[in-house]
Design a protein around this motif. Structure first.
Motif, PDB file in Angstrom:
ATOM      1  N   GLY A  10       0.750  -0.947  -0.316  1.00 46.62           N
ATOM      2  CA  GLY A  10      -0.410  -0.022  -0.044  1.00 46.62           C
ATOM      3  C   GLY A  10       0.890   0.894  -0.284  1.00 46.62           C
ATOM      4  N   ASN A  11       2.607   1.398   0.040  1.00 46.52           N
ATOM      5  CA  ASN A  11       2.978   2.702   0.289  1.00 46.52           C
ATOM      6  C   ASN A  11       3.686   2.042  -0.826  1.00 46.52           C
ATOM      7  OD1 ASN A  11       3.238   3.665   3.432  1.00 46.52           O
ATOM      8  ND2 ASN A  11       2.118   1.252   2.840  1.00 46.52           N
ATOM      9  N   GLU A  12       3.966   1.390  -1.901  1.00 46.79           N
ATOM     10  CA  GLU A  12       4.508   2.183  -3.084  1.00 46.79           C
ATOM     11  C   GLU A  12       4.600   3.259  -3.784  1.00 46.79           C
ATOM     12  OE1 GLU A  12       1.691  -0.004  -2.782  1.00 46.79           O
ATOM     13  OE2 GLU A  12       2.257  -2.002  -2.715  1.00 46.79           O
ATOM     14  N   GLU A  13       3.608   3.612  -3.594  1.00 50.50           N
ATOM     15  CA  GLU A  13       3.785   5.462  -4.259  1.00 50.50           C
ATOM     16  C   GLU A  13       4.994   6.606  -3.664  1.00 50.50           C
ATOM     17  OE1 GLU A  13       2.492   6.569  -7.447  1.00 50.50           O
ATOM     18  OE2 GLU A  13       1.818   4.018  -7.719  1.00 50.50           O
ATOM     19  N   LEU A  14       4.281   6.512  -2.770  1.00 52.70           N
ATOM     20  CA  LEU A  14       5.504   7.229  -2.123  1.00 52.70           C
ATOM     21  C   LEU A  14       6.853   6.064  -1.842  1.00 52.70           C
ATOM     22  CD1 LEU A  14       6.556   8.733   0.604  1.00 52.70           C
ATOM     23  CD2 LEU A  14       5.831   7.651   2.556  1.00 52.70           C
ATOM     24  N   ALA A  15       7.135   5.228  -1.424  1.00 51.23           N
ATOM     25  CA  ALA A  15       8.430   4.535  -1.950  1.00 51.23           C
ATOM     26  C   ALA A  15       9.086   4.800  -3.057  1.00 51.23           C
ATOM     27  CB  ALA A  15       8.278   2.859  -1.176  1.00 51.23           C
ATOM     28  N   ILE A 281      -4.111  16.018  -1.685  1.00 47.46           N
ATOM     29  CA  ILE A 281      -3.281  16.693  -1.335  1.00 47.46           C
ATOM     30  C   ILE A 281      -2.381  16.060  -1.843  1.00 47.46           C
ATOM     31  CG2 ILE A 281      -1.973  18.713   0.136  1.00 47.46           C
ATOM     32  CD1 ILE A 281      -4.864  19.814   1.022  1.00 47.46           C
ATOM     33  N   ASP A 282      -1.186  16.090  -2.467  1.00 48.90           N
ATOM     34  CA  ASP A 282       0.471  15.121  -2.433  1.00 48.90           C
ATOM     35  C   ASP A 282       1.099  15.515  -1.984  1.00 48.90           C
ATOM     36  OD1 ASP A 282       2.322  13.583  -3.465  1.00 48.90           O
ATOM     37  OD2 ASP A 282       1.884  13.502  -5.155  1.00 48.90           O
ATOM     38  N   LEU A 283       1.538  14.588  -0.365  1.00 43.83           N
ATOM     39  CA  LEU A 283       2.995  15.428   0.388  1.00 43.83           C
ATOM     40  C   LEU A 283       4.136  14.239  -0.200  1.00 43.83           C
ATOM     41  CD1 LEU A 283       0.915  15.582   3.644  1.00 43.83           C
ATOM     42  CD2 LEU A 283       1.213  17.273   2.122  1.00 43.83           C
ATOM     43  N   ASN A 284       3.923  13.572  -0.710  1.00 47.86           N
ATOM     44  CA  ASN A 284       5.166  12.543  -0.956  1.00 47.86           C
ATOM     45  C   ASN A 284       6.562  13.407  -1.341  1.00 47.86           C
ATOM     46  OD1 ASN A 284       3.989  10.190  -0.717  1.00 47.86           O
ATOM     47  ND2 ASN A 284       3.933   9.882  -2.122  1.00 47.86           N
ATOM     48  N   SER A 285       6.346  14.277  -2.139  1.00 44.74           N
ATOM     49  CA  SER A 285       7.995  15.041  -2.609  1.00 44.74           C
ATOM     50  C   SER A 285       8.203  15.465  -1.381  1.00 44.74           C
ATOM     51  CB  SER A 285       7.187  16.312  -3.835  1.00 44.74           C
ATOM     52  OG  SER A 285       7.383  15.578  -4.721  1.00 44.74           O
ATOM     53  N   GLY A 286       7.234  16.487  -0.720  1.00 44.81           N
ATOM     54  CA  GLY A 286       7.815  16.826   0.728  1.00 44.81           C
ATOM     55  C   GLY A 286       8.402  16.242   1.250  1.00 44.81           C
ATOM     56  N   ILE A 287       7.939  14.626   1.524  1.00 42.95           N
ATOM     57  CA  ILE A 287       8.284  13.996   2.255  1.00 42.95           C
ATOM     58  C   ILE A 287       9.363  13.523   1.947  1.00 42.95           C
ATOM     59  CG2 ILE A 287       7.913  11.451   3.672  1.00 42.95           C
ATOM     60  CD1 ILE A 287       4.821  11.795   3.500  1.00 42.95           C
ATOM     61  N   ALA A 288       9.523  13.030   1.012  1.00 44.79           N
ATOM     62  CA  ALA A 288      11.024  12.195  -0.078  1.00 44.79           C
ATOM     63  C   ALA A 288      12.169  13.382   0.384  1.00 44.79           C
ATOM     64  CB  ALA A 288      10.375  11.898  -1.052  1.00 44.79           C
ATOM     65  N   ASN A 289      12.209  14.935   0.711  1.00 43.16           N
ATOM     66  CA  ASN A 289      13.106  15.693   0.389  1.00 43.16           C
ATOM     67  C   ASN A 289      13.507  15.606   2.457  1.00 43.16           C
ATOM     68  OD1 ASN A 289      12.476  16.771  -2.208  1.00 43.16           O
ATOM     69  ND2 ASN A 289      11.420  18.133  -2.111  1.00 43.16           N
ATOM     70  N   LEU A 290      12.411  14.872   2.906  1.00 40.27           N
ATOM     71  CA  LEU A 290      13.259  14.883   4.232  1.00 40.27           C
ATOM     72  C   LEU A 290      14.773  14.131   4.177  1.00 40.27           C
ATOM     73  CD1 LEU A 290      10.301  15.416   6.954  1.00 40.27           C
ATOM     74  CD2 LEU A 290      11.596  17.368   6.314  1.00 40.27           C
ATOM     75  N   LEU A 291      15.156  13.214   2.980  1.00 40.36           N
ATOM     76  CA  LEU A 291      15.372  11.717   3.042  1.00 40.36           C
ATOM     77  C   LEU A 291      16.693  12.689   2.553  1.00 40.36           C
ATOM     78  CD1 LEU A 291      13.106   9.627   2.975  1.00 40.36           C
ATOM     79  CD2 LEU A 291      15.082   8.560   4.965  1.00 40.36           C
ATOM     80  N   LYS A 292      18.451  12.068   3.034  1.00 34.97           N
ATOM     81  CA  LYS A 292      18.976  12.709   2.289  1.00 34.97           C
ATOM     82  C   LYS A 292      19.973  11.446   1.442  1.00 34.97           C
ATOM     83  CE  LYS A 292      19.542  17.455   4.901  1.00 34.97           C
ATOM     84  NZ  LYS A 292      19.570  16.746   6.208  1.00 34.97           N
TER      85      LYS A 292
END
Ligand code: R5P
Length: 292
Positions: A10-15, A281-292
């Protein structure tokens, strides 16, 4: 350190978004549910010496938790250097006080349990009511993504003359921030909850806004939807036009989404921290940006 991202079901898009952002590969594992409903998991990717990122939102946590735990243990056993959990919805944040003797502050126990097998946690707007910050209950490092700018942008683009209505006094600061960014006035509900679905609300100063503004009810979690539905009923009694309902976390237990639709809002919109038909409201890019 090399990185690899795994999606729990269920988390494929975020991954995918995280893997693209980090320019790393997606890992795989085989999962089988035995007839007795126990889990079988087999790791299929090399994780040795890598930072492993697990994408797993944690609504309905009781059924997801063991799977996440087993996978983490297998990954650790296979030589991963670090496990980072990205869980856009963090569960067990609402039981943050003993109301009656014999109860358990599950938010603390859940935090300790999760921290015993992952090294870092990234989440979105955790429900901080009586707890001031995640650090006060999570012994591992945590990072929080805030959805307010995305929500206010959506409001600006989609609602004419909005007035924001927050769920309770604790939400005042957050709702105030969204309202400021959206250039809109706001008020917060005075709310009393006496049971899972038993909620009484009143809306301070609503008469000031009723004829000139579109009410936008914003809440961090929509669970039974009782808070939203009672607020809509109250607005109807005051002669308001149908409100827009916005939630960050679309938990929607049981028939809550249907019940909310039937109560007459003009629109129901949520962030995609939990996959749901109302996600807008898509937050996935913002979440991904927290990872370095
Ligand atoms: C409460 O403190 C939260 O901010 C939400 O208002 C609450 O979790 C909503 O729950 P429900 O949809 O069951 O009314």
């Amino acid at each position: 350190m090399d990185k690899i991202v795994f999606a729990l079901p269920g988390n494929e898009e975020l991954a995918k978004k995280i893997a693209a952002h980090l320019n790393c590969s997606l890992g795989s594992f085989a999962y089988h549910r035995f007839p007795d409903e126990e889990s079988y998991i087999r790791l299929e990717s090399d994780v040795s010496g890598k930072e492993v990122i697990l994408a797993c939102t944690l609504d309905r946590p009781d059924t997801k938790f063991l799977q996440l735990y087993f996978l983490s243990e297998i990954i650790r056993d296979a030589g991963a250097d670090k496990i980072t959990l990205v869980s856009p919805y963090l569960s067990y944040m609402r039981q943050d006080k003993k109301f009656n003797p014999g109860e358990c502050i599950t938010s603390e126990h859940f935090a300790n349990l999760l921290s015993s097998f992952v090294d870092e946690l990234i989440t979105v707007d955790p429900h901080l009511h009586r707890i001031n910050s995640l650090e006060s209950i999570y012994p591992i490092p945590t990072k929080v993504f805030h959805s307010s700018a995305h929500i206010s942008k959506w409001i600006k683009e989609n609602v004419e003359h909005p007035v924001l209505i927050g769920p309770d006094m604790e939400s005042k600061q957050w709702v105030g921030e969204v309202a400021k960014e959206a250039g809109a006035p706001y008020t917060v509900l005075s709310k009393i909850r006496t049971g899972d679905k038993k909620v009484k609300v009143s809306i301070p100063q609503i008469h000031k806004y009723i004829s000139k503004y579109t009410p936008v009810i914003v809440d961090d979690i929509i669970s039974t939807a009782a808070t939203m539905i009672r607020t809509i009923e109250h607005l109807q009694e005051e002669g308001s036009i149908p409100p827009v309902c916005i939630g960050i976390h679309a938990v929607f237990s049981g028939m809550a989404y249907n019940d909310l639709q039937k109560s007459g809002p003009s629109k129901i919109i949520t962030c995609n921290t939990i996959p749901h038909i109302s996600n807008g409201i898509d937050l996935n890019s913002g979440i991904a940006n927290l990872l370095k």
